[in-house]
Each structure stands twice: as C-alpha cells, then as structure tokens.
Design a protein around this motif. Structure first.
Motif, mmCIF file in Angstrom:
data_model
loop_
_atom_site.group_PDB
_atom_site.id
_atom_site.type_symbol
_atom_site.label_atom_id
_atom_site.label_comp_id
_atom_site.label_asym_id
_atom_site.label_seq_id
_atom_site.Cartn_x
_atom_site.Cartn_y
_atom_site.Cartn_z
ATOM 1 N N LEU A 1 89.695 67.331 1.470
ATOM 2 C CA LEU A 1 90.411 68.431 0.597
ATOM 3 C C LEU A 1 91.004 69.513 1.348
ATOM 4 O O LEU A 1 91.894 70.251 1.249
ATOM 5 N N LEU B 1 93.833 68.565 3.505
ATOM 6 C CA LEU B 1 94.965 68.099 2.730
ATOM 7 C C LEU B 1 95.672 69.541 2.066
ATOM 8 O O LEU B 1 96.896 69.689 2.102
ATOM 9 N N ALA B 2 94.985 70.548 2.076
ATOM 10 C CA ALA B 2 95.505 71.874 1.524
ATOM 11 C C ALA B 2 96.201 72.447 2.504
ATOM 12 O O ALA B 2 97.052 73.333 2.458
ATOM 13 N N SER C 1 100.828 69.474 -0.036
ATOM 14 C CA SER C 1 99.721 69.425 -1.047
ATOM 15 C C SER C 1 98.789 70.682 -0.775
ATOM 16 O O SER C 1 97.928 70.607 -0.521
ATOM 17 N N PHE D 1 96.419 74.069 -1.604
ATOM 18 C CA PHE D 1 95.440 74.236 -2.672
ATOM 19 C C PHE D 1 95.590 74.538 -3.971
ATOM 20 O O PHE D 1 96.552 75.280 -4.327
ATOM 21 N N SER E 1 97.523 72.552 -5.840
ATOM 22 C CA SER E 1 98.628 71.790 -6.571
ATOM 23 C C SER E 1 98.237 70.531 -7.006
ATOM 24 O O SER E 1 97.307 70.139 -7.072
ATOM 25 N N HIS F 1 98.953 67.569 -6.265
ATOM 26 C CA HIS F 1 98.389 66.447 -5.434
ATOM 27 C C HIS F 1 97.123 66.708 -5.022
ATOM 28 O O HIS F 1 96.361 65.716 -5.118
ATOM 29 N N TRP F 2 96.930 68.210 -4.794
ATOM 30 C CA TRP F 2 95.381 68.342 -4.378
ATOM 31 C C TRP F 2 94.527 68.056 -5.529
ATOM 32 O O TRP F 2 93.321 67.642 -5.224
ATOM 33 N N THR G 1 93.842 64.495 -6.087
ATOM 34 C CA THR G 1 93.003 63.914 -5.097
ATOM 35 C C THR G 1 91.542 64.235 -5.317
ATOM 36 O O THR G 1 90.509 63.464 -5.074
ATOM 37 N N VAL H 1 95.657 60.428 0.493
ATOM 38 C CA VAL H 1 95.221 61.218 1.603
ATOM 39 C C VAL H 1 95.719 60.338 2.931
ATOM 40 O O VAL H 1 95.450 59.013 3.172
#
Length: 388
Positions: free
Chosen positions: A34, A37-38, A43, A45, A47, A49-50, A53, A98
């Motif tokens: 995470l 991804l952020a 993606s 923080f 969002s 998508h985030w 996930t 991811v």
C-alpha cells in the motif's frame, strides 16, 4: 487489566505461533504494497484503486483468520472450503491490482492451508497450477520479462509452505493419536486393576465356601453322630461343640455372602482417565463415584462407548462441547452421550458403530443412536446379580 486479560485470552485461545507469524507477514506485506502503491501516479493514497487494493488485503486476512480457527464453524467443512476459495480469488485479483510480484507471498500463506483439506502429495501435485496465475498475470498484464523466474521461485516457496504445514499437521495428529492411546491405556489399566481385585475376591470367597465350609459341615455331622453315640457329661460337651461348629459355619456363610455382594468393580478411575483437554472444545464426563459394576462385560461396554464417541468427537464433530453422563439406579446403569455438532449426513453404521452394538449386546444391554437435532448415543444395562 481488562485489556491485558483480553489480550491473553486472544493469545491463548485463538492464536498459535504459526498464526502470529502469518499475521506479521501479512501486515508487513500489506503495509509495503500500500505504501509503494500510494507513490504511483495512478493510485494515490485513498484513491479508488488504492482503497480496492486495501480492501482485498483486509478481506483476505479475515478469510484466512476464520478459516484457520480451531473452533468449529457452521456448515463444516463447506464453510472453510468456501473461505479458502475466496482467498485464492482475492490473491489473483491482487496480482492485477499490484504491480509488485512479491505480493505472491500471500499465495504462499494461502497454500499452507491446503494440507488440512487434501493429502500433501495431491497438494504438491497441484502446486504448478497454483503458481501459474502469478506467471501469466505478471508476464502478460504487467509485461514483466522476469515473471517466469519470480513465479518459479514462489512456486518453490509454495511447495516448502505446503511441506512444512503438512509435516506439522502430521506431527500434531500423531501426538493426538498418542495421547488418545495413552488415555485408553490408563483407562484399561484401571479397569484391569478392578477386574483383578474382583477375580481375587471371587477366588477367596470360593475357597472359603468350598474348603472351610466343607470341613465345618463335615465336623458338624461328625459331632452330631458322636453326640448320639455318647452319654452323660461327654454328650453335653459334644452337643455344645456341635452348636459352636454350626454357629461358625453360619458365620462363614455370611462372610462369603458379604464378599460376593461386594464383588464389583469401581470404574470411576477408568472414566476419569478418559477426560481430556482439547483446544477450542470442552469435554464433560459425569459419573457417580464409586461407580460399581458387577460384570466385566458391562464395564468394558461403558468404557468403549465413551472412548469411541470421544474419539469421533475430536476427529469429526463440528461441535465444541461433548458430554457423557453415566447414571445408576438400583436396577439400571444408563449412559447418555451427545455433542452440539450438527449432522451433515445420515449415520453410516460402519465398523465403529457395529462394534459398539456388539459390545453392548454382549453385556446384555440396549443401545440407540439419534441423529436429530444432534448425534446422541443412549445405552442402558441391567444391574444383574450372580443369582439372575
């Protein structure tokens, strides 16, 4: 103090070392994925998508937590199988969400559950199919040229995870079997000790009756003959001796009757030896103490009922509470056994149930099996005497 008490309860009742390790692995993996991804433009923080996930990670662990609990679940074993299937789907979904192939660590955690549902050799045979989505998604969807290498490495981790868990499960079952055998051995030893005492009391009573009683009877008869053939003071003395011999013979017969009346076995110690502590389950065995049984066949049948039903509860029942009640009256000994597990299929009278029927019938008792609402066993034995 209350929070610490709840924490200790959580540790003692719900989490073993391997589950804590799984939780730590999941937490570190989730945090890393995470976080990285952020940092990506697509993606950020919080969002969509985030958040999707993060939700997949959380739901995966919730499924893992419930599926690996020791406590029985409603609808066993279907519920656990469904939870394991959902976890697998979530891992594959995370492959698409991811871009970091180390998310396959979740598949390693997932694979550790398989030995609980299938033989280890079949799980290992299926391992290439389990590792295949990793290769396909990262090779085709994420265009990772080294996806074949990471998939190959994680495939070996999956096999290692399965093997370790399979070995641990095998050792746990061996230990459980050893404990069961030890309990049954202690119960058998207690029963044998009581049976030996009963046999010895019977032998002593028989010897007193057959030897001492026979000689006293012969002495009484001879004194009676001598009394008729004598006269005067000698006759009076012989008559007095005959009366004493008759009183002694009556005392011997009363002593033999007393020994035979107490000619029984106390199997309370044997039942106590069967009591067991099971993680996530409770076992209650109620019985009077002393529990005197006159015939060894009845004692063996009662112990067999408790032993077999307790073993089946530990291995197959979906319930978490087992109870066996042994009661006695002047005429009957009754055994009632039940647990709160739900029946998933009709009773199949295999060797175990047939063996119990034969044991109870040999002891002259009756037995009945009930399926609804829970599986129960009811048996009764008449308290017979040697004169029956």
């Amino acid at each position: 103090m209350m929070n610490m008490s709840l924490l200790h309860k959580l540790v003692d009742n719900n989490y073993s070392v391997d589950r804590w390790v799984a939780l730590l692995t999941w937490a570190l993996l989730t945090a890393a994925c995470l976080y990285f991804l952020a940092q990506r433009p697509g993606s950020p923080f919080l969002s969509l998508h985030w958040l999707l996930t993060a939700s997949c990670f959380v739901v995966f662990y919730l499924g893992f937590h419930v599926a690996t609990r020791d406590e029985p679940l409603p609808g066993e074993p279907t519920t656990r199988i469904v939870l394991v299937a959902i976890q697998f789907v979530l891992v594959v979904v995370l492959y698409f969400l991811v871009p970091y192939n180390f998310v396959a660590i979740l598949m390693v955690l997932w694979a550790a559950q398989l030995p609980y549902f299938m033989p280890l050799n079949k799980a290992i045979t299926a391992s290439p199919v389990i590792a295949l989505p990793h290769f396909l998604v990262y090779q085709i969807y994420w265009q990772d040229d080294l996806a074949w290498l990471s998939a190959l490495l994680f495939w070996t981790f999956i096999i290692f995870s399965m093997t370790m868990m399979g070995t641990q499960l095998k050792e746990a079952r061996a230990k459980e079997n050893e404990q069961r055998i030890n309990r049954e051995l202690r119960a058998t030893q207690a029963l044998l000790a009581e049976a030996t005492k009963q046999t010895e009391r019977t032998r002593i009573a028989r010897n007193i009756h057959d030897l001492l009683g026979h000689h006293l009877t012969a002495l009484t008869i001879n004194l009676q003959v001598a009394e008729h053939k004598s006269s005067g003071e000698a006759r009076a003395l012989i008559a007095k001796s005959r009366s004493i011999a008759q009183l002694l013979l009556a005392d011997v017969r009363e002593a033999v009757s007393t020994i035979r009346e107490s000619d029984s076995m106390d199997i309370a110690a044997a039942l106590e030896a069967l009591d067991v502590d099971i993680a996530g389950k409770t076992v209650t065995i109620n019985y009077p103490s002393p529990l005197n049984i006159q015939h060894v066949e009845t004692a063996e049948a009662i112990l067999a009922l408790v032993q077999e039903s307790l073993t089946n509860f530990m291995r197959h029942s979906t319930g978490n509470h087992y109870q066996a009640n042994v009661t006695q009256t002047d005429d009957w000994i009754k055994v009632n056994i039940s647990d709160n597990g739900k029946m998933t299929k009709p009773i199949n009278e295999g060797n175990g149930i047939r063996g119990l029927r034969e044991r109870v019938a040999l002891a002259g008792g009756d037995i009945a099996f009930t399926e609804s609402p829970t599986f129960t066993i009811s048996a009764q034995f008449r308290r017979m005497t040697d004169n029956d």
